[in-house]
Design a protein around this motif. Structure first.
Motif, PDB file in Angstrom:
ATOM      1  N   GLU A  95       3.092  15.008 -14.160  1.00 58.36           N
ATOM      2  CA  GLU A  95       3.884  13.823 -13.826  1.00 58.36           C
ATOM      3  C   GLU A  95       3.088  12.817 -12.985  1.00 58.36           C
ATOM      4  N   HIS A  96       2.104  13.324 -12.235  1.00 55.89           N
ATOM      5  CA  HIS A  96       1.314  12.458 -11.347  1.00 55.89           C
ATOM      6  C   HIS A  96      -0.162  12.844 -11.502  1.00 55.89           C
ATOM      7  N   PRO A  97      -0.815  12.363 -12.563  1.00 57.51           N
ATOM      8  CA  PRO A  97      -2.147  12.858 -12.913  1.00 57.51           C
ATOM      9  C   PRO A  97      -3.294  12.330 -12.071  1.00 57.51           C
ATOM     10  N   GLY A  98      -3.126  11.219 -11.356  1.00 60.76           N
ATOM     11  CA  GLY A  98      -4.242  10.629 -10.620  1.00 60.76           C
ATOM     12  C   GLY A  98      -4.258  11.021  -9.161  1.00 60.76           C
ATOM     13  N   ALA A  99      -5.442  10.987  -8.547  1.00 60.47           N
ATOM     14  CA  ALA A  99      -5.595  11.387  -7.153  1.00 60.47           C
ATOM     15  C   ALA A  99      -4.783  10.505  -6.212  1.00 60.47           C
ATOM     16  N   VAL A 100      -4.737   9.207  -6.479  1.00 59.93           N
ATOM     17  CA  VAL A 100      -3.962   8.300  -5.633  1.00 59.93           C
ATOM     18  C   VAL A 100      -2.484   8.670  -5.690  1.00 59.93           C
ATOM     19  N   GLU A 101      -1.988   8.963  -6.891  1.00 50.75           N
ATOM     20  CA  GLU A 101      -0.589   9.365  -7.044  1.00 50.75           C
ATOM     21  C   GLU A 101      -0.309  10.681  -6.335  1.00 50.75           C
ATOM     22  N   VAL A 102      -1.234  11.620  -6.462  1.00 46.41           N
ATOM     23  CA  VAL A 102      -1.048  12.934  -5.840  1.00 46.41           C
ATOM     24  C   VAL A 102      -0.881  12.792  -4.329  1.00 46.41           C
ATOM     25  N   ALA A 103      -1.749  12.006  -3.709  1.00 50.36           N
ATOM     26  CA  ALA A 103      -1.657  11.806  -2.260  1.00 50.36           C
ATOM     27  C   ALA A 103      -0.353  11.108  -1.890  1.00 50.36           C
ATOM     28  N   ARG A 104      -0.002  10.077  -2.649  1.00 48.43           N
ATOM     29  CA  ARG A 104       1.219   9.318  -2.353  1.00 48.43           C
ATOM     30  C   ARG A 104       2.466  10.195  -2.480  1.00 48.43           C
ATOM     31  N   GLU A 105       2.552  10.982  -3.543  1.00 45.69           N
ATOM     32  CA  GLU A 105       3.741  11.791  -3.777  1.00 45.69           C
ATOM     33  C   GLU A 105       3.855  12.942  -2.785  1.00 45.69           C
ATOM     34  N   PHE A 106       2.724  13.505  -2.377  1.00 44.58           N
ATOM     35  CA  PHE A 106       2.795  14.542  -1.349  1.00 44.58           C
ATOM     36  C   PHE A 106       3.309  13.941  -0.041  1.00 44.58           C
ATOM     37  N   GLY A 107       2.788  12.769   0.328  1.00 44.30           N
ATOM     38  CA  GLY A 107       3.262  12.113   1.547  1.00 44.30           C
ATOM     39  C   GLY A 107       4.743  11.805   1.488  1.00 44.30           C
ATOM     40  N   ARG A 108       5.203  11.340   0.335  1.00 41.05           N
ATOM     41  CA  ARG A 108       6.626  11.047   0.176  1.00 41.05           C
ATOM     42  C   ARG A 108       7.470  12.316   0.327  1.00 41.05           C
ATOM     43  N   ALA A 109       7.008  13.427  -0.279  1.00 47.34           N
ATOM     44  CA  ALA A 109       7.792  14.662  -0.278  1.00 47.34           C
ATOM     45  C   ALA A 109       7.942  15.247   1.121  1.00 47.34           C
ATOM     46  N   TRP A 110       6.822  15.357   1.852  1.00 44.64           N
ATOM     47  CA  TRP A 110       6.951  16.009   3.154  1.00 44.64           C
ATOM     48  C   TRP A 110       7.676  15.114   4.157  1.00 44.64           C
TER      49      TRP A 110
END
Length: 223
Positions: A95-110
């Protein structure tokens, strides 16, 4: 709650800083949690870090029945549960294949979890996806375990020095030993203790005997 929440927040912030420095190829590296690549393991950690939001939106059980130390039992790692965990992380990673997305979505989740915990009434009880009734503080302790221990796996995969915070290490060791102190004679630092307690480093016969004498059982751990 204050100390556990601070440990969760600090450990997540440290991991998020690492993620913001990754490029896309780093996400394809293998991890010590096969068959996951870095992207899959990060999707698993992100999902785990965000679980409390939905749990707090649901009905509260009347009383807690399971502690953080009890939570990591054998039933959590039955083959069918493990397969669901592996496949779920792989699907979430797509769902979030790029490194920028991965960092953003982890920050949003926690951060969503941190906000939900801050808004919860004292003593709130939640129901986990496995059916366990747990106090919010106890479940948040399991989230510190997830982020910190899988942080060690990610550090290995990325060829980085471990970034575990002292506060998170203290919470994790308290969970893994059910509050019993690790025998000082073992001479373990925090990183070694976490790796030994979760099976990421093998135990010698002497180490097993010392832990058994201290009343410490090695916990199963996965997600």
């Amino acid at each position: 709650m204050a100390s556990v929440r601070a440990a969760f927040r600090d450990e997540c912030e440290r991991l998020e800083r690492v993620l913001r420095g990754l490029d896309d190829p780093a996400l394809d590296r293998p991890t010590p949690c096969p068959p996951w690549q870095v992207r899959d393991l990060l999707a698993h950690v992100r999902t785990g870090a965000g679980r409390l939001v939905a749990m707090l939106a649901g009905p509260a059980p009347p009383r807690p029945e399971v502690t953080a130390s009890d939570y990591f039992g054998a039933a959590k790692f039955a083959p069918e549960v493990d397969r669901e965990r592996i496949d779920g992380a792989r699907a979430a990673a797509r769902e979030h294949p790029g490194a920028v997305e991965v960092a953003r979505e982890f920050g949003r989740a926690w951060r969503a979890t941190d906000a939900a915990v801050a808004a919860a009434p004292p003593g709130r009880v939640v129901r986990t996806r496995h059916g366990d009734a747990m106090a919010v503080t106890e479940f948040l302790r399991t989230r510190v375990v997830e982020v910190a221990v899988h942080g060690l796996d990610l550090a290995d995969a990325l060829d980085r020095r471990p970034w575990t915070t002292p506060a998170a290490a203290a919470v994790v060791l308290d969970v893994l030993t059910a509050g019993r102190p690790v025998p000082g004679a073992l001479g373990w630092d925090a990183s070694t203790a976490l790796r030994k307690a979760t099976g990421r480093l093998p135990l010698t016969g002497a180490e097993r005997a010392a832990l058994a004498a201290a009343g410490i059982r090695r916990l199963a751990f996965g997600g």
